[in-house]
Design an enzyme around this catalytic site. Structure first.
Site, PDB file in Angstrom:
ATOM      1  N   TYR A 263       0.836  -1.201   0.000  1.00 54.39           N
ATOM      2  CA  TYR A 263       0.000   0.000   0.000  1.00 54.39           C
ATOM      3  C   TYR A 263       0.864   1.241   0.000  1.00 54.39           C
ATOM      4  O   TYR A 263       2.059   1.183   0.307  1.00 54.39           O
ATOM      5  CB  TYR A 263      -0.993   0.004   1.178  1.00 54.39           C
ATOM      6  CG  TYR A 263      -0.424   0.400   2.524  1.00 54.39           C
ATOM      7  CD1 TYR A 263      -0.447   1.729   2.946  1.00 54.39           C
ATOM      8  CD2 TYR A 263       0.113  -0.552   3.381  1.00 54.39           C
ATOM      9  CE1 TYR A 263       0.058   2.087   4.196  1.00 54.39           C
ATOM     10  CE2 TYR A 263       0.615  -0.195   4.623  1.00 54.39           C
ATOM     11  CZ  TYR A 263       0.590   1.129   5.024  1.00 54.39           C
ATOM     12  OH  TYR A 263       1.091   1.491   6.245  1.00 54.39           O
ATOM     13  N   CYS A 264       0.268   2.368  -0.385  1.00 48.92           N
ATOM     14  CA  CYS A 264       0.946   3.665  -0.365  1.00 48.92           C
ATOM     15  C   CYS A 264      -0.097   4.722  -0.003  1.00 48.92           C
ATOM     16  O   CYS A 264      -0.986   4.441   0.795  1.00 48.92           O
ATOM     17  CB  CYS A 264       1.635   3.953  -1.702  1.00 48.92           C
ATOM     18  SG  CYS A 264       0.510   4.034  -3.105  1.00 48.92           S
ATOM     19  N   LEU A 265      -0.018   5.903  -0.585  1.00 52.11           N
ATOM     20  CA  LEU A 265      -1.006   6.934  -0.293  1.00 52.11           C
ATOM     21  C   LEU A 265      -2.268   6.737  -1.126  1.00 52.11           C
ATOM     22  O   LEU A 265      -3.372   6.709  -0.602  1.00 52.11           O
ATOM     23  CB  LEU A 265      -0.427   8.332  -0.522  1.00 52.11           C
ATOM     24  CG  LEU A 265      -1.386   9.482  -0.247  1.00 52.11           C
ATOM     25  CD1 LEU A 265      -1.789   9.523   1.234  1.00 52.11           C
ATOM     26  CD2 LEU A 265      -0.781  10.801  -0.666  1.00 52.11           C
TER      27      LEU A 265
END
Length: 106
Positions: free
Chosen positions: A69-71
């Site tokens: 995951y990231c932003l």
């Protein structure tokens, strides 16, 4: 199918639950160290996208289930594709933390 006929795509809330229910899994946050320090999902490992080539040193078993995951989901998608090219067989991009409804830690 969502708006304009596209499917909903990655759902980070479902992905985090799946991670929690998967023995030996790694929740991989590919944001910068500064973004990670500002707030991340508990039990996640931070390997920024720019350093993803070094993932093998931190996740040596390529059979390990990895949830990225990231932003927003863009960097984690690139990280997931890269990990698959490295030979990781159980990689799933779960999207962006901006949609996460659970606890965030610092």
């Amino acid at each position: 199918m969502g708006l304009f006929g596209f499917s909903a795509g990655a759902n980070i809330n479902e992905g985090v639950k799946e991670f929690a229910d998967t023995e030996g899994a790694v929740l991989l946050d590919v944001r910068t160290p500064e973004e990670y320090a500002a707030g991340h999902i508990e039990y996640s490992l931070n390997i920024p996208l720019d350093d993803i080539a070094g993932a093998a040193a931190r996740i040596p078993d390529k059979q390990t289930p990895v949830y990225t995951y990231c932003l927003s989901g863009a960097r984690s998608g690139r990280a997931a594709a890269y990990l698959k090219r490295l030979g990781y067989s159980k990689v799933k991009n779960i999207g962006g933390i901006f949609s996460y409804r659970g606890k965030v830690v610092r």
